[in-house]
Design a protein around this motif. Structure first.
Motif, PDB file in Angstrom:
ATOM      1  N   ALA A  22       1.272   7.448  -2.482  1.00 51.12           N
ATOM      2  CA  ALA A  22       0.542   8.568  -1.894  1.00 51.12           C
ATOM      3  C   ALA A  22      -0.506   8.064  -0.902  1.00 51.12           C
ATOM      4  O   ALA A  22      -0.613   8.567   0.217  1.00 51.12           O
ATOM      5  N   VAL A  23      -1.268   7.053  -1.326  1.00 47.97           N
ATOM      6  CA  VAL A  23      -2.304   6.506  -0.456  1.00 47.97           C
ATOM      7  C   VAL A  23      -1.662   5.905   0.793  1.00 47.97           C
ATOM      8  O   VAL A  23      -2.095   6.132   1.915  1.00 47.97           O
ATOM      9  N   GLU A  24      -0.600   5.167   0.560  1.00 49.57           N
ATOM     10  CA  GLU A  24       0.102   4.511   1.653  1.00 49.57           C
ATOM     11  C   GLU A  24       0.578   5.533   2.689  1.00 49.57           C
ATOM     12  O   GLU A  24       0.334   5.380   3.881  1.00 49.57           O
ATOM     13  N   ALA A  25       1.222   6.587   2.207  1.00 52.15           N
ATOM     14  CA  ALA A  25       1.772   7.593   3.116  1.00 52.15           C
ATOM     15  C   ALA A  25       0.657   8.237   3.928  1.00 52.15           C
ATOM     16  O   ALA A  25       0.781   8.429   5.136  1.00 52.15           O
ATOM     17  N   ARG A  26      -0.462   8.512   3.247  1.00 54.23           N
ATOM     18  CA  ARG A  26      -1.570   9.157   3.930  1.00 54.23           C
ATOM     19  C   ARG A  26      -2.089   8.259   5.060  1.00 54.23           C
ATOM     20  O   ARG A  26      -2.343   8.709   6.174  1.00 54.23           O
ATOM     21  N   TRP A  27      -2.238   6.977   4.767  1.00 49.33           N
ATOM     22  CA  TRP A  27      -2.788   6.088   5.790  1.00 49.33           C
ATOM     23  C   TRP A  27      -1.784   5.783   6.884  1.00 49.33           C
ATOM     24  O   TRP A  27      -2.160   5.570   8.031  1.00 49.33           O
ATOM     25  N   ILE A  28      -0.507   5.737   6.517  1.00 53.44           N
ATOM     26  CA  ILE A  28       0.492   5.505   7.560  1.00 53.44           C
ATOM     27  C   ILE A  28       0.385   6.611   8.601  1.00 53.44           C
ATOM     28  O   ILE A  28       0.365   6.356   9.806  1.00 53.44           O
ATOM     29  N   ILE A  29       0.260   7.853   8.127  1.00 58.57           N
ATOM     30  CA  ILE A  29       0.173   8.977   9.053  1.00 58.57           C
ATOM     31  C   ILE A  29      -1.118   8.924   9.858  1.00 58.57           C
ATOM     32  O   ILE A  29      -1.118   9.017  11.089  1.00 58.57           O
ATOM     33  N   ALA A  30      -2.238   8.723   9.145  1.00 51.45           N
ATOM     34  CA  ALA A  30      -3.531   8.710   9.835  1.00 51.45           C
ATOM     35  C   ALA A  30      -3.603   7.559  10.844  1.00 51.45           C
ATOM     36  O   ALA A  30      -4.034   7.744  11.983  1.00 51.45           O
ATOM     37  N   ASP A  31      -3.167   6.385  10.426  1.00 48.34           N
ATOM     38  CA  ASP A  31      -3.255   5.216  11.311  1.00 48.34           C
ATOM     39  C   ASP A  31      -2.305   5.352  12.500  1.00 48.34           C
ATOM     40  O   ASP A  31      -2.621   4.942  13.612  1.00 48.34           O
ATOM     41  N   THR A  32      -1.119   5.917  12.238  1.00 44.52           N
ATOM     42  CA  THR A  32      -0.175   6.122  13.335  1.00 44.52           C
ATOM     43  C   THR A  32      -0.764   7.083  14.355  1.00 44.52           C
ATOM     44  O   THR A  32      -0.606   6.897  15.562  1.00 44.52           O
ATOM     45  N   ALA A  33      -1.481   8.097  13.850  1.00 43.80           N
ATOM     46  CA  ALA A  33      -2.126   9.048  14.766  1.00 43.80           C
ATOM     47  C   ALA A  33      -3.151   8.326  15.637  1.00 43.80           C
ATOM     48  O   ALA A  33      -3.207   8.541  16.851  1.00 43.80           O
ATOM     49  N   LEU A  59       3.568   2.974 -13.518  1.00 45.23           N
ATOM     50  CA  LEU A  59       4.109   4.128 -12.799  1.00 45.23           C
ATOM     51  C   LEU A  59       3.017   4.833 -12.022  1.00 45.23           C
ATOM     52  O   LEU A  59       3.174   5.140 -10.837  1.00 45.23           O
ATOM     53  N   GLY A  60       1.872   5.054 -12.703  1.00 49.54           N
ATOM     54  CA  GLY A  60       0.733   5.700 -12.044  1.00 49.54           C
ATOM     55  C   GLY A  60       0.298   4.894 -10.837  1.00 49.54           C
ATOM     56  O   GLY A  60       0.017   5.440  -9.767  1.00 49.54           O
ATOM     57  N   GLU A  61       0.272   3.589 -11.021  1.00 45.48           N
ATOM     58  CA  GLU A  61      -0.090   2.677  -9.936  1.00 45.48           C
ATOM     59  C   GLU A  61       0.827   2.889  -8.734  1.00 45.48           C
ATOM     60  O   GLU A  61       0.386   3.023  -7.605  1.00 45.48           O
ATOM     61  N   LEU A  62       2.116   2.956  -9.018  1.00 43.86           N
ATOM     62  CA  LEU A  62       3.119   3.081  -7.968  1.00 43.86           C
ATOM     63  C   LEU A  62       2.980   4.407  -7.229  1.00 43.86           C
ATOM     64  O   LEU A  62       2.933   4.467  -6.005  1.00 43.86           O
ATOM     65  N   MET A 122     -22.631  -5.881  -4.252  1.00 46.79           N
ATOM     66  CA  MET A 122     -22.332  -5.104  -3.052  1.00 46.79           C
ATOM     67  C   MET A 122     -20.941  -4.483  -3.159  1.00 46.79           C
ATOM     68  O   MET A 122     -20.767  -3.296  -3.001  1.00 46.79           O
ATOM     69  N   ILE A 123     -19.979  -5.334  -3.453  1.00 47.25           N
ATOM     70  CA  ILE A 123     -18.612  -4.830  -3.589  1.00 47.25           C
ATOM     71  C   ILE A 123     -18.228  -4.858  -5.051  1.00 47.25           C
ATOM     72  O   ILE A 123     -18.355  -5.877  -5.717  1.00 47.25           O
ATOM     73  N   GLN A 124     -17.811  -3.736  -5.555  1.00 48.69           N
ATOM     74  CA  GLN A 124     -17.324  -3.716  -6.931  1.00 48.69           C
ATOM     75  C   GLN A 124     -15.806  -3.779  -6.905  1.00 48.69           C
ATOM     76  O   GLN A 124     -15.163  -2.891  -6.389  1.00 48.69           O
ATOM     77  N   PRO A 125     -15.233  -4.815  -7.479  1.00 49.12           N
ATOM     78  CA  PRO A 125     -13.767  -4.871  -7.466  1.00 49.12           C
ATOM     79  C   PRO A 125     -13.151  -3.941  -8.501  1.00 49.12           C
ATOM     80  O   PRO A 125     -12.141  -4.236  -9.105  1.00 49.12           O
ATOM     81  N   ALA A 126     -13.792  -2.794  -8.693  1.00 50.38           N
ATOM     82  CA  ALA A 126     -13.335  -1.873  -9.734  1.00 50.38           C
ATOM     83  C   ALA A 126     -11.989  -1.257  -9.385  1.00 50.38           C
ATOM     84  O   ALA A 126     -11.202  -0.935 -10.263  1.00 50.38           O
ATOM     85  N   GLN A 127     -11.738  -1.148  -8.063  1.00 52.49           N
ATOM     86  CA  GLN A 127     -10.465  -0.534  -7.666  1.00 52.49           C
ATOM     87  C   GLN A 127      -9.278  -1.341  -8.177  1.00 52.49           C
ATOM     88  O   GLN A 127      -8.165  -0.881  -8.174  1.00 52.49           O
ATOM     89  N   LEU A 128      -9.565  -2.577  -8.551  1.00 50.73           N
ATOM     90  CA  LEU A 128      -8.456  -3.434  -8.930  1.00 50.73           C
ATOM     91  C   LEU A 128      -8.068  -3.280 -10.398  1.00 50.73           C
ATOM     92  O   LEU A 128      -7.188  -3.947 -10.882  1.00 50.73           O
ATOM     93  N   GLN A 129      -8.803  -2.397 -11.115  1.00 52.07           N
ATOM     94  CA  GLN A 129      -8.503  -2.283 -12.546  1.00 52.07           C
ATOM     95  C   GLN A 129      -7.060  -1.822 -12.749  1.00 52.07           C
ATOM     96  O   GLN A 129      -6.462  -1.176 -11.893  1.00 52.07           O
ATOM     97  N   ASP A 130      -6.538  -2.194 -13.909  1.00 55.42           N
ATOM     98  CA  ASP A 130      -5.136  -1.883 -14.169  1.00 55.42           C
ATOM     99  C   ASP A 130      -4.951  -0.416 -14.529  1.00 55.42           C
ATOM    100  O   ASP A 130      -5.716   0.167 -15.260  1.00 55.42           O
ATOM    101  N   ARG A 131      -3.896   0.145 -13.969  1.00 57.58           N
ATOM    102  CA  ARG A 131      -3.439   1.466 -14.372  1.00 57.58           C
ATOM    103  C   ARG A 131      -2.019   1.298 -14.895  1.00 57.58           C
ATOM    104  O   ARG A 131      -1.464   0.195 -14.827  1.00 57.58           O
TER     105      ARG A 131
END
Lengths: 274, 325
Positions: free
Chosen positions: A21-32, A13-16, A1-10
């Motif tokens: 980017a993801v964090e900033a996007r959700w901070i804005i969306a969630d704050t809204a 720097l790319g990870e960061l 059901m859930i694939q823990p694929a998102q957890l694969q290593d990058r």
């Protein structure tokens, strides 16, 4: 059901970068989303809306007609002197609602729901702060309108005067983070409310908001001069009554940025620790 | 990965107070695990750790393969939590509450709207959907809270005392809702202090007391652990109750006999209820005692709790309350 694929290593720097980017996007969306929720609460609760709009208008009238004749304010009419001060005072008071509301959420267990969701944690505080700031902006315009009706005039041009509500709302935004910090620390709505009351009352009265600082006893003057509320009020006067704008702008700008980017993260950290 | 939850040696202490003490727990995917214990046993602490609200002092736990500490952010997308406090916003409508939760799960707007409608129908809240929650009854609030926690279709859901404080009818309604959930394949971890609730809903039960797991198994297995069955005799005439009790005493496993005069009831613990019942009836008949009712009763989870801890669930709850004060 859930694939823990998102957890694969990058790559680290790319990870960061992608995390930020993801964090900033959700901070804005969630704050809204959270701001929407808090504004909706205002609309649903007539007492709250009434209290936050009618009482400031009442204070403008009381101060002007009761103290107006008794306080010498140099070249300025009292109403011209008063408006920037009372705008800053009112919006700071309304910013304390941020802390009270947050404490209420913590008390009621709303926050457990939020914290179990994949939302940005800062959005719980951010949503309160943004909503409160928008309400402050609305109230500031309303008060300014009343002020103009009972005799206030812009003596520094229309646009600087028109920007006054934005400026006080901006300052209140910064101040909201202090209130948020108190709310996240006290975690009790009444407690947070009375604590804020004891901070905000002296802070706004021991400033240039209602009377010239020179009229205070000497030992109080030093506090009034370093008080950020004085900075904000003086900036407001420069905008609405004419005066050196840049020289008055930077202390307020620094305080606002400081409260937002120093106290803000501390408040979020306090909230995470709950 | 056939376990939805794997808990290994989890402990949590607050200063010198130990809330959880080396807890181990496995929950099968698609099953309902009932976490049973009195108030203050540590159930909520465990739920809070598994839902990433609290960090364990030591030990580790995974939910759906995600570590509850290291992968907390990811994990939150796949779990739902409905708590005892019914975390719904009073001033928002039911629909808005669900909508807000959906948006915070980062679902697209249109999808949330569709899902909200589905949930409102499923939870029988359509009529109240656009009224503010302030006017909802306790049962409606719980249903809404549950609906909001299900908005993202999480494969794993935590229900922390979902029926505490509800009237019997609302409780039955909520049980139905939970049963439906399970039939759709969701894994459920349910905490409760009601032994009957665990018996009704859970595939497996973990009994926890004072932060420790003291028993684990299906309801039947646990009842078996309590060992015995009960024979209950209700006499027709209350005057006979002493005589009936003295007859029964001879058959009792521990030579003890409970008497409840008000209910005209007397009971004993036995190993093989059915065959002893026959002898009991015969003896009562010889003594000419009129019987109004007789029954062989399986042990309830209350009896189990008593057998496991030496106290009833109620006593244990009072105790830990006193400890907290």
């Amino acid at each position: 059901m859930i694939q823990p694929a998102q957890l694969q290593d990058r790559s680290p720097l790319g990870e960061l970068v992608s995390a930020i980017a993801v964090e900033a996007r959700w901070i804005i969306a969630d704050t809204a989303v959270m701001s929407w929720r808090n504004l909706l609460r205002y609309r649903r609760s007539p007492e709250l809306l009434m209290f936050s709009t009618l009482s400031p208008v009442m204070f403008v009238l009381l101060f002007n007609y009761v103290f107006g004749g008794a306080i010498p304010t140099g070249d300025l009419n009292y109403i011209d002197y008063l408006m920037p001060g009372i705008l800053v005072q009112t919006t700071i008071f309304s910013a304390t609602t941020t802390g009270v509301g947050l404490a209420e959420d913590l008390q009621k267990g709303m926050v457990d729901r939020y914290r179990s969701l994949p939302m940005a944690r800062s959005a719980v505080l951010g949503g309160r702060v943004v909503a409160e700031t928008l309400v402050s902006l609305f109230v500031a315009f309303l008060m300014l309108g009343v002020g103009l009706i009972i005799g206030m005039r812009f003596h520094g041009g229309f646009w600087p005067g028109f920007s006054l509500p934005f400026m006080v709302a901006g300052f209140a935004f910064g101040f909201s983070w202090i209130a948020a910090f108190v709310g996240a620390s006290v975690r009790n709505a009444e407690g947070a409310g009375s604590l804020m009351f004891f901070v905000v009352f002296p802070l706004t009265f021991l400033s240039s908001a209602f009377v010239p600082i020179e009229s205070m006893p000497g030992w109080l003057q030093w506090f009034a001069y370093v008080n950020p509320v004085t900075n904000a009020v003086d900036f407001g006067r420069a905008l609405s009554q004419g005066g050196p704008i840049v020289a008055n702008a930077w202390p307020t700008a620094l305080w606002t940025l400081g409260m937002t980017f120093v106290i803000g993260p501390v408040a979020v950290w306090r909230y995470r620790k709950v | 990965m056939d376990h939805a939850i794997e808990v290994r040696n989890i402990s949590k202490s607050y200063g010198s107070v130990v809330a959880l003490d080396n807890v181990d727990l496995d929950v099968q995917r698609g099953s309902v695990m009932g976490l049973l214990g009195p108030n203050g046993a540590g159930k909520t602490t465990l739920v809070r750790i598994l839902t990433t609200l609290l960090r364990p002092s030591s030990g580790s736990a995974t939910v759906l393969g995600y570590d509850v500490v290291r992968h907390a952010r990811h994990l939150r997308s796949y779990i739902g939590l409905a708590g005892q406090s019914a975390a719904v916003d009073d001033l928002l409508t039911g629909r808005e509450n669900i909508h807000m939760a959906g948006r915070l799960y980062h679902m697209p707007k249109r999808q949330v709207q569709k899902r909200a409608q589905e949930l409102l129908e499923q939870f029988d809240l359509v009529d109240a959907a656009d009224r503010s929650v302030k006017g909802y009854s306790g049962g409606m609030r719980r249903r809404l809270d549950l609906a909001a926690s299900l908005v993202a279709n999480p494969p794993m859901i935590f229900l922390d005392e979902p029926t505490t404080g509800l009237d019997p009818r609302s409780r039955l309604e909520l049980w139905d809702v939970i049963r439906n959930l399970v039939s759709e394949g969701t894994t459920v971890l349910l905490t409760t202090q009601y032994l009957e609730e665990a018996d009704q809903l859970a595939d497996e039960i973990t009994v926890i007391d004072l932060g420790k797991v003291i028993a684990q198994g299906t309801a039947d297995e646990l009842k078996h652990q309590a060992g015995s069955e009960f024979i209950e005799i209700t006499v027709r005439d209350v005057e006979d109750i002493r005589r009936a009790a003295s007859v029964l005493e001879n058959f009792a496993e521990n030579n003890e006999c409970d008497i409840d005069e008000e209910a005209r009831k007397t009971s004993i613990m036995v190993q093989d209820g059915a065959s002893i019942m026959v002898q009991v009836v015969r003896s009562l008949d010889t003594e000419d005692i009129a019987v109004a009712n007789m029954a062989v009763r399986q042990p309830t989870l209350d009896d189990v709790f008593l057998a496991l801890t030496g106290r009833t669930a109620e006593e244990a709850a009072t105790e830990s309350e006193q400890e907290q004060n």
